[in-house]
Every structure is written in C-alpha cells, then in structure tokens.
Design an enzyme around this catalytic site. Structure first.
Site, mmCIF file in Angstrom:
data_model
loop_
_atom_site.group_PDB
_atom_site.id
_atom_site.type_symbol
_atom_site.label_atom_id
_atom_site.label_comp_id
_atom_site.label_asym_id
_atom_site.label_seq_id
_atom_site.Cartn_x
_atom_site.Cartn_y
_atom_site.Cartn_z
ATOM 1 N N HIS A 1 -2.923 2.899 -6.402
ATOM 2 C CA HIS A 1 -3.464 2.004 -5.742
ATOM 3 C C HIS A 1 -3.565 0.930 -6.910
ATOM 4 C CE1 HIS A 1 -5.178 -0.028 -2.195
ATOM 5 N NE2 HIS A 1 -6.088 -0.471 -3.345
ATOM 6 N N ARG B 1 1.031 -1.112 -0.057
ATOM 7 C CA ARG B 1 0.112 0.120 0.020
ATOM 8 C C ARG B 1 0.942 1.435 -0.041
ATOM 9 N NH1 ARG B 1 -2.482 -3.268 3.966
ATOM 10 N NH2 ARG B 1 -4.317 -4.092 3.517
ATOM 11 N N HIS C 1 -4.470 -8.763 3.697
ATOM 12 C CA HIS C 1 -5.660 -8.513 3.886
ATOM 13 C C HIS C 1 -6.014 -9.159 5.119
ATOM 14 C CE1 HIS C 1 -6.511 -7.941 -0.843
ATOM 15 N NE2 HIS C 1 -6.092 -7.002 -0.238
ATOM 16 N N ARG D 1 -1.017 -1.798 -6.866
ATOM 17 C CA ARG D 1 -1.093 -2.834 -5.953
ATOM 18 C C ARG D 1 -1.921 -3.705 -6.573
ATOM 19 N NH1 ARG D 1 -1.631 -4.355 -0.417
ATOM 20 N NH2 ARG D 1 -3.501 -4.895 0.269
ATOM 21 N N LYS E 1 -2.575 -1.921 7.781
ATOM 22 C CA LYS E 1 -3.717 -1.390 8.494
ATOM 23 C C LYS E 1 -3.834 -2.039 10.225
ATOM 24 C CE LYS E 1 -6.527 -0.283 4.422
ATOM 25 N NZ LYS E 1 -7.819 -0.492 3.747
ATOM 26 N N TYR F 1 -9.884 -11.075 -6.928
ATOM 27 C CA TYR F 1 -8.811 -11.391 -7.938
ATOM 28 C C TYR F 1 -9.230 -12.728 -8.574
ATOM 29 C CZ TYR F 1 -6.289 -7.560 -6.156
ATOM 30 O OH TYR F 1 -5.694 -6.211 -5.587
#
Length: 368
Positions: free
Chosen positions: A279, A184, A306, A282, A208, A315
C-alpha cells in the site's frame, strides 16, 4: 484470508450466516442495497460478530472463563440488540483498547461498524427505536503522515523487480502500475483484459464500493503492460477464457492479493528497502505526483479514487516541506552574522571595536 471470501473472486462467496439474523440481514443490506464491496461487508460482519461475543460474555450468557474465540456469536435476537446501552458501547471500546491492544484507527473502524448496524436497525429496517451509539464519538486519531519511497528508492525498486523472481515481466509491470497510477492492491488484482485500452492509453479500475474510474497510462505503463501481455500470451497451458490481467505462472489463473504482497515484499528486500508495504507504493505514487507541484488535491482525489477530498488532504503536508525547502534554498539565507556591534563611548584603545564574545566555547570547539 477468511473462510468466507475468495480473494480472487470476492463477489462470489459463501453466505454470511455465522451470526445473529439481524447481523446477517445487515450485511446483505450492505452488499445488495448500500453497494458496499464484499471486503467492506465482510469487515463489518467480523466486527459485529466480535461485538456479539463480547456482549454475550458481558451479560453472563457464557461461562466467565470462556475464551472469546470459542464463543458462538449466533443466538442474539432483536430484543437483545435493543437492550444494548451506551455504557456497553464504551466498555467495548475500552476492551478493544486495553485488552485487545487495538490502535485508535482500528477502534474507530469497529465503532463505525456499530454505528452502521444501529443506523440500519433504526432508520432502514425499523426494528429498533433508539440507537445506543448515536452520541458515541470515535477516538481522536493521531495525524500520521503517509510513508513513501523517495524517487531514487522507487527507481531502485523498479530496477530490482525487472530481474527478480520467475516472472519478471509481470512483476515489473505490477510495480510500474503501482508507482505510476497509485492503484489499490485489490484494483490491480481485479483487472481484466477488457479493462485495458493500450491504444487509448487508459485503464478501467473498480475501486471501493464498485466505483469505476478511468486512469491514464503514461509511457512507462504502456511499455510495461505491452511487454508483459506479450509474455502472458506465451504462458503454456493458459486457458483462453482466463480474463485476469495478472496471473500466476504455476496455477495459470488470477493472482491473489497475498501473492502480490509476497512479490512486492521480496523485491523491496532485494532493493534494500525495509518497513514498506504494498500500500505504501500507492502513497509513493500520490506523493511524487503532488511533489511536482502540477497536481492539485482535487485532481489527486480523482486519480486515487477517494470518495472525500479530506482523505486526499493527508498529502498536503508535502506543500509545507516544499515551502520549507524553498526558504532554505534562498541564496540570501546563509548566516552572515548580525549587524555591527555598537561603538563604545569615549576614547582610548579598543574604542569602536566589536564587543568580545562572552559565550563560553562548547565541547568539541563548537560555539553556541
């Protein structure tokens, strides 16, 4: 960027005080107890300030013609939050959609902020007995496939970044890491020198919610980092105390999110690529790795950092494309016409010959 957060040091910000006490307490809870990142806490804070303004106007606590941006979000006590109804929530979602033009994803996130706030007020702080958002579901989101660069476009971007700008070693290194590691923007900007282990070919990232993960570095990343770090060491006036990996040549301190976005946008434009954000690099990394067929969803989940595999499953649309391509590539897939036409009964000229094509010719000589 906000007046509250310093994007170079988001953990060191001014206290969030421009809201009611309950909202401020909730945001502190998010950062200190729930372990949310300053950016996440700030986004929730902004959402709740916006809802406070909406409710003040809806309840007639400000002049009817008051502009939303001019309304003071402070001054709402716990009793007021307890008076909010499910109808108020629905009206707010309608306001976001119809007046503000929010997309479904934006509306869903703002509703999540309200869900979190009332969950805190009822279950964690015990300040309220009921949650008006409990039965309110987010809008059904459209399934949007991630936009990404092809392998050829990614190579073109890399080549462009190698020669663009006043610090090509840095810019090329950043693009290389984005495209190979799928990190990120905030993770790249937040990297410190001690996070890099070139001999061990790995790098530590903080995602995150302060979640730490180790990412493997391939040859391209190792070479780009080694070349950039050597150049970084020659930057005149750079303080030896500066631990940021990526720095600005002018200020000689940690590069900002916005500056990275400007660099990537300029490189994209120079490479003839339009409509792609930082982004999207990514997404490109994840897509190209998944397309090889050697990376499964669970591995990709760990690499991207994630929290839930459902996020990574976006994906899996690539598998459908691969299956379709495999079918198209079948050497027996070329059209060769149907089975022989049945023979006509009886004797005479034309017996046993194929039936004539009864479809009219289309314009341009094509047939249907």
């Amino acid at each position: 960027m906000s007046i509250y957060l310093d994007e170079k040091n988001p953990g060191q910000h001014k206290p969030f005080q421009d809201a009611s006490k309950d909202v401020v307490d909730y945001v502190r809870y998010l950062e200190v107890i729930a372990g949310k990142s300053p950016n996440t806490a700030f986004n929730y804070y902004c959402d709740l300030r916006n809802f406070s303004k909406f409710m003040k106007k809806r309840r007639g606590l400000v002049p009817e013609d008051a502009e939303m941006k001019e309304i003071d979000p402070k001054g709402l006590d716990t009793a007021f939050w307890g008076s909010v109804t499910r109808e108020d929530i629905y009206e707010y979602l309608y306001f976001l959609n119809q007046t503000c033009g929010n997309k479904k994803s934006s509306t869903a996130r703002r509703l999540a902020s309200l869900h979190g706030f009332y969950d805190y007020m009822v279950n964690h702080a015990s300040r309220l007995e009921s949650d008006p958002t409990a039965a309110v579901s987010p809008p059904k989101l459209d399934k949007v496939l991630p936009k990404y660069l092809t392998a050829d476009q990614a190579v073109e971007l890399l080549e462009t970044s190698r020669s663009q700008g006043d610090f090509p070693e840095r810019d090329y290194c950043m693009v290389t890491l984005f495209l190979n590691c799928g990190m990120r923007l905030a993770e790249l900007v937040g990297m410190n020198l001690e996070d890099i282990d070139l001999p061990g070919r790995q790098i530590r990232l903080f995602g995150k919610g302060h979640k730490e993960r180790m990412v493997y570095l391939n040859d391209a990343c190792v070479q780009a980092l080694d070349r950039y770090l050597q150049k970084r060491g020659t930057v005149e006036g750079l303080s030896p105390k500066e631990r940021a990996v990526f720095i600005t040549r002018m200020r000689k301190d940690r590069i900002s999110n916005r500056r990275v976005e400007q660099i990537i946008t300029a490189a994209m434009k120079a490479a003839g690529l339009q409509g792609y954000s930082t982004h999207k690099l990514r997404h490109t990394a994840a897509t190209l790795m998944y397309q090889t067929g050697t990376v499964d969803v669970l591995t990709l989940k760990e690499l991207l950092g994630h929290s839930n595999v459902s996020t990574t499953q976006i994906y899996t649309h690539l598998k459908d494309a691969q299956v379709r391509a495999a079918v198209e590539a079948n050497p027996l897939g070329a059209a060769r016409g149907g089975p022989p036409a049945p023979e006509t009964e009886g004797e005479g000229e034309g017996a046993g010959e194929p039936l004539p094509d009864i479809l009219p010719s289309l314009p341009g000589g094509e047939e249907g």
